[in-house]
Design a protein around this motif. Structure first.
Motif, PDB file in Angstrom:
ATOM      1  N   GLY A 110       0.801  -1.224   0.000  1.00  0.00           N
ATOM      2  CA  GLY A 110       0.000   0.000   0.000  1.00  0.00           C
ATOM      3  C   GLY A 110       0.830   1.268   0.000  1.00  0.00           C
ATOM      4  O   GLY A 110       0.501   2.241  -0.694  1.00  0.00           O
ATOM      5  N   ASN A 111       1.901   1.277   0.785  1.00  0.00           N
ATOM      6  CA  ASN A 111       2.796   2.440   0.811  1.00  0.00           C
ATOM      7  C   ASN A 111       3.834   2.267  -0.291  1.00  0.00           C
ATOM      8  O   ASN A 111       4.767   1.472  -0.171  1.00  0.00           O
ATOM      9  N   THR A 112       3.659   2.998  -1.366  1.00  0.00           N
ATOM     10  CA  THR A 112       4.531   2.822  -2.537  1.00  0.00           C
ATOM     11  C   THR A 112       5.992   3.145  -2.232  1.00  0.00           C
ATOM     12  O   THR A 112       6.893   2.692  -2.939  1.00  0.00           O
ATOM     13  N   GLU A 113       6.235   3.924  -1.180  1.00  0.00           N
ATOM     14  CA  GLU A 113       7.604   4.281  -0.808  1.00  0.00           C
ATOM     15  C   GLU A 113       8.393   3.049  -0.368  1.00  0.00           C
ATOM     16  O   GLU A 113       9.610   2.982  -0.534  1.00  0.00           O
ATOM     17  N   TYR A 114       7.654   2.047   0.194  1.00  0.00           N
ATOM     18  CA  TYR A 114       8.306   0.837   0.687  1.00  0.00           C
ATOM     19  C   TYR A 114       8.121  -0.356  -0.243  1.00  0.00           C
ATOM     20  O   TYR A 114       8.796  -1.380  -0.095  1.00  0.00           O
ATOM     21  N   ALA A 115       7.208  -0.276  -1.168  1.00  0.00           N
ATOM     22  CA  ALA A 115       6.875  -1.409  -2.033  1.00  0.00           C
ATOM     23  C   ALA A 115       8.103  -1.982  -2.730  1.00  0.00           C
ATOM     24  O   ALA A 115       8.902  -1.253  -3.328  1.00  0.00           O
ATOM     25  N   GLY A 116       8.257  -3.310  -2.628  1.00  0.00           N
ATOM     26  CA  GLY A 116       9.332  -4.009  -3.311  1.00  0.00           C
ATOM     27  C   GLY A 116      10.700  -3.880  -2.674  1.00  0.00           C
ATOM     28  O   GLY A 116      11.681  -4.450  -3.180  1.00  0.00           O
ATOM     29  N   LYS A 117      10.814  -3.164  -1.575  1.00  0.00           N
ATOM     30  CA  LYS A 117      12.126  -2.950  -0.962  1.00  0.00           C
ATOM     31  C   LYS A 117      12.454  -4.012   0.084  1.00  0.00           C
ATOM     32  O   LYS A 117      11.572  -4.539   0.753  1.00  0.00           O
ATOM     33  N   ASP A 118      13.752  -4.293   0.203  1.00  0.00           N
ATOM     34  CA  ASP A 118      14.230  -5.216   1.234  1.00  0.00           C
ATOM     35  C   ASP A 118      14.151  -4.523   2.595  1.00  0.00           C
ATOM     36  O   ASP A 118      14.368  -3.307   2.703  1.00  0.00           O
ATOM     37  N   VAL A 119      13.878  -5.312   3.624  1.00  0.00           N
ATOM     38  CA  VAL A 119      13.753  -4.756   4.967  1.00  0.00           C
ATOM     39  C   VAL A 119      14.341  -5.728   5.981  1.00  0.00           C
ATOM     40  O   VAL A 119      14.305  -6.951   5.762  1.00  0.00           O
ATOM     41  N   VAL A 120      14.896  -5.205   7.056  1.00  0.00           N
ATOM     42  CA  VAL A 120      15.415  -6.031   8.138  1.00  0.00           C
ATOM     43  C   VAL A 120      14.698  -5.641   9.422  1.00  0.00           C
ATOM     44  O   VAL A 120      14.682  -4.460   9.791  1.00  0.00           O
ATOM     45  N   PHE A 121      14.088  -6.635  10.075  1.00  0.00           N
ATOM     46  CA  PHE A 121      13.419  -6.395  11.347  1.00  0.00           C
ATOM     47  C   PHE A 121      14.212  -7.065  12.466  1.00  0.00           C
ATOM     48  O   PHE A 121      14.569  -8.250  12.358  1.00  0.00           O
ATOM     49  N   THR A 122      14.504  -6.298  13.501  1.00  0.00           N
ATOM     50  CA  THR A 122      15.096  -6.853  14.715  1.00  0.00           C
ATOM     51  C   THR A 122      13.959  -7.078  15.696  1.00  0.00           C
ATOM     52  O   THR A 122      13.276  -6.126  16.097  1.00  0.00           O
ATOM     53  N   ILE A 123      13.743  -8.347  16.052  1.00  0.00           N
ATOM     54  CA  ILE A 123      12.561  -8.729  16.832  1.00  0.00           C
ATOM     55  C   ILE A 123      12.981  -9.313  18.175  1.00  0.00           C
ATOM     56  O   ILE A 123      13.877 -10.160  18.242  1.00  0.00           O
ATOM     57  N   THR A 124      12.310  -8.880  19.246  1.00  0.00           N
ATOM     58  CA  THR A 124      12.522  -9.428  20.582  1.00  0.00           C
ATOM     59  C   THR A 124      11.217 -10.017  21.096  1.00  0.00           C
ATOM     60  O   THR A 124      10.171  -9.355  21.049  1.00  0.00           O
ATOM     61  N   VAL A 125      11.283 -11.259  21.572  1.00  0.00           N
ATOM     62  CA  VAL A 125      10.099 -11.931  22.117  1.00  0.00           C
ATOM     63  C   VAL A 125      10.006 -11.635  23.609  1.00  0.00           C
ATOM     64  O   VAL A 125      10.871 -12.034  24.386  1.00  0.00           O
ATOM     65  N   ASN A 126       8.950 -10.931  24.014  1.00  0.00           N
ATOM     66  CA  ASN A 126       8.758 -10.571  25.423  1.00  0.00           C
ATOM     67  C   ASN A 126       7.907 -11.576  26.183  1.00  0.00           C
ATOM     68  O   ASN A 126       8.112 -11.799  27.386  1.00  0.00           O
ATOM     69  N   GLY A 127       6.923 -12.169  25.501  1.00  0.00           N
ATOM     70  CA  GLY A 127       6.027 -13.087  26.177  1.00  0.00           C
ATOM     71  C   GLY A 127       5.249 -13.929  25.192  1.00  0.00           C
ATOM     72  O   GLY A 127       5.124 -13.582  24.007  1.00  0.00           O
ATOM     73  N   ILE A 128       4.725 -15.047  25.673  1.00  0.00           N
ATOM     74  CA  ILE A 128       3.956 -15.969  24.837  1.00  0.00           C
ATOM     75  C   ILE A 128       2.691 -16.371  25.595  1.00  0.00           C
ATOM     76  O   ILE A 128       2.752 -16.708  26.786  1.00  0.00           O
ATOM     77  N   THR A 129       1.558 -16.335  24.924  1.00  0.00           N
ATOM     78  CA  THR A 129       0.316 -16.845  25.515  1.00  0.00           C
ATOM     79  C   THR A 129      -0.383 -17.722  24.486  1.00  0.00           C
ATOM     80  O   THR A 129      -0.210 -17.540  23.276  1.00  0.00           O
TER      81      THR A 129
END
Length: 377
Positions: free
Chosen positions: A164-183
Motif C-alpha cells: 500500500g505504501n509505494t515508498e516501501y513497495a518491493g524494498k528489502d527490509v530487516v526487522f530486529t525482533i525481541t520476544v517478550n512473552g507468549i500466551t
C-alpha cells in the motif's frame, strides 16, 4: 424491530456501539391508467388518508422491491456459530516452558530498517501479535516461530511489490525482533459440561445444536420481516405530505434530539460543540442539516403513525407497551434506560417509547397488504 423515530433508535445505539446510523431509502410509486378513472380514483382514495395535518396518498397495498427470503440454516452454519461461542469461552494461558508455535499470541518489540535506516511505522514496543493472523508482511510472523521468551533476532524480508505504501513497495527490509512473552488460547471442546455454561435450557450437545439452529432461524426470519417492514415504511413516508407543523412542536423535537447528541458526545468525553467539529461540521451546519432535518423526519413519522392508527382503529395496550419497554431494556440494559429517562425526562421518554411501540403495530398492519415486486418487473 422498526423504529418510527430516531429517538428510541439513538437510545439503543448510544449504549450498544456509541454510533448513530441514520439510513433513508426512498422509492417513488406512480400509478396512472386512463380507463375506468373514476373507479381507480375511488380505489386509491381508500388506500390513503387525509387529515388537516397531512395527506398520505397510499399506505395500503404499497409496492416494494421483493425482499429475499431467509436462506435455510445448514449444519455448517450451526457449527460455525457454535465455534464462535466456544471461542468466547477460551482461556488464556501464559507460556514459559517452550518456544513460539503457530496460533500463539506473542508480545514483541521490533525495529524495522530499510537500507540500514529506521523507517516511519516500522517499529513498536510491547506489540501483541497472533501468529498466523497475516497482519504483517509475508514471512514476518513465521520467523517468530521457534523462538523463546527473551530471544532477539534479525529477520530479512521484503515488502510486496503491491504494498500500500509505494515508498516501501518491493524494498528489502530487516526487522530486529525481541520476544517478550507468549500466551496461548485454549478453546474448550463442545460437550455437555460447556453446554451448561452456554445455555440456560439445553442440557446436551444435541439439544444445544437444535437450540442454536432455532435461534439462527428466528433471527433470519426477524431480519427478513424488519427489512420488508422498513421498505414499506419508507414507501409510506414518501407517499406522505405534511401540511402543518407548529414551531413549538419543531423546537421540542429539536431539543430532544440535541440532548441525545449531547449524551453521545459525552460517551467520547467531549462537549457537543467539540464533538460536532470532530465530525467535520460547524455547529450551524449541524443544527440545520442534522438536528432540524432529523426533527422534521421524526415529526412526520409520528404524524403518520398516529393517523394510520386512528384510521385503522389500532390502539396500544398496556401489555404491548410493557413488552416494548422490556425489549428496549434487553437491548440496552436497564441501567442505561434509566439514565435516558433522567436525561430526557420521564414524560418525553415515555412519549417516544409509546410512539415506537404503536408504530410496530401500524407496521404489522400495513406490511400485511404490501405487494412485493421482483426487480425490473
Amino acid at each position: 424491530m422498526i423504529y418510527s423515530t430516531d429517538v428510541e433508535k439513538k437510545i439503543i445505539t448510544i449504549y450498544e456501539d456509541k454510533r448513530c446510523i441514520m439510513k433513508k431509502r426512498i422509492v417513488m410509486l406512480m400509478i396512472g391508467i386512463m380507463s375506468a378513472a373514476m373507479l381507480l380514483t375511488a380505489c386509491e382514495a381508500s388506500k390513503g388518508l387525509e387529515t388537516d395535518r397531512l395527506k398520505i396518498t397510499q399506505y395500503k397495498g404499497v409496492e416494494v422491491e421483493q425482499v429475499e427470503k431467509p436462506k435455510e440454516i445448514s449444519d455448517e452454519d450451526v457449527e460455525s456459530r457454535i465455534q464462535m461461542m466456544l471461542e468466547g469461552q477460551a482461556e488464556t494461558k501464559e507460556i514459559t516452558d517452550r518456544a513460539v508455535q503457530g496460533g500463539d499470541t506473542v508480545n514483541i518489540d521490533y525495529v524495522g530498517k530499510i537500507g540500514g535506516k529506521e523507517f516511519e511505522g516500522g517499529s513498536a514496543k510491547g506489540y501483541d501479535l497472533e501468529i498466523g493472523s497475516g497482519n504483517f508482511i509475508e514471512g514476518f510472523e513465521d520467523s517468530i516461530i521457534g523462538h523463546k521468551i527473551g530471544e532477539t533476532f534479525d529477520w530479512n524480508g521484503k515488502f510486496p511489490d503491491n504494498y500500500g505504501n509505494t515508498e516501501y513497495a518491493g524494498k528489502d527490509v530487516v526487522f530486529t525482533i525481541t520476544v517478550n512473552g507468549i500466551t496461548e488460547r485454549n478453546v474448550p471442546e463442545l460437550d455437555d459440561k460447556i453446554v451448561a455454561k452456554l445455555s440456560e435450557n439445553a442440557k446436551t450437545v444435541k439439544e444445544y445444536k437444535e437450540e442454536v439452529k432455532k435461534q439462527m432461524e428466528d433471527a433470519a426470519e426477524q431480519e427478513y420481516e424488519d427489512t420488508l417492514a422498513g421498505e414499506v415504511w419508507n414507501k409510506v413516508l414518501e407517499n406522505t405530505e405534511v401540511k402543518k407543523v407548529s414551531d413549538k412542536e419543531q423546537e421540542k423535537m429539536e431539543e430532544l434530539l440535541r440532548k441525545l447528541y449531547e449524551s453521545e458526545a459525552k460517551q467520547y468525553g467531549m462537549e457537543l460543540e467539540d464533538y460536532v467539529k470532530a465530525q467535520g461540521m460547524t455547529v450551524e451546519d449541524f443544527n440545520e442539516q442534522v438536528v432540524k432535518a432529523s426533527a422534521e423526519q421524526n415529526i412526520k413519522a409520528k404524524l403518520v403513525t398516529e393517523a394510520i392508527a386512528e384510521k385503522e382503529n389500532i390502539s396500544l395496550s398496556d401489555e404491548a407497551y410493557e413488552e416494548h419497554l422490556k425489549k428496549l431494556v434487553e437491548s440496552s440494559g436497564e441501567e442505561n434506560v434509566e439514565e435516558m429517562k433522567k436525561m430526557l425526562g420521564e414524560e418525553a421518554f415515555e412519549e417516544e417509547l409509546r410512539t415506537t411501540a404503536l408504530n410496530n403495530l401500524v407496521l404489522d398492519k400495513i406490511t400485511e397488504s404490501c405487494i412485493q415486486k421482483a426487480s425490473g418487473k
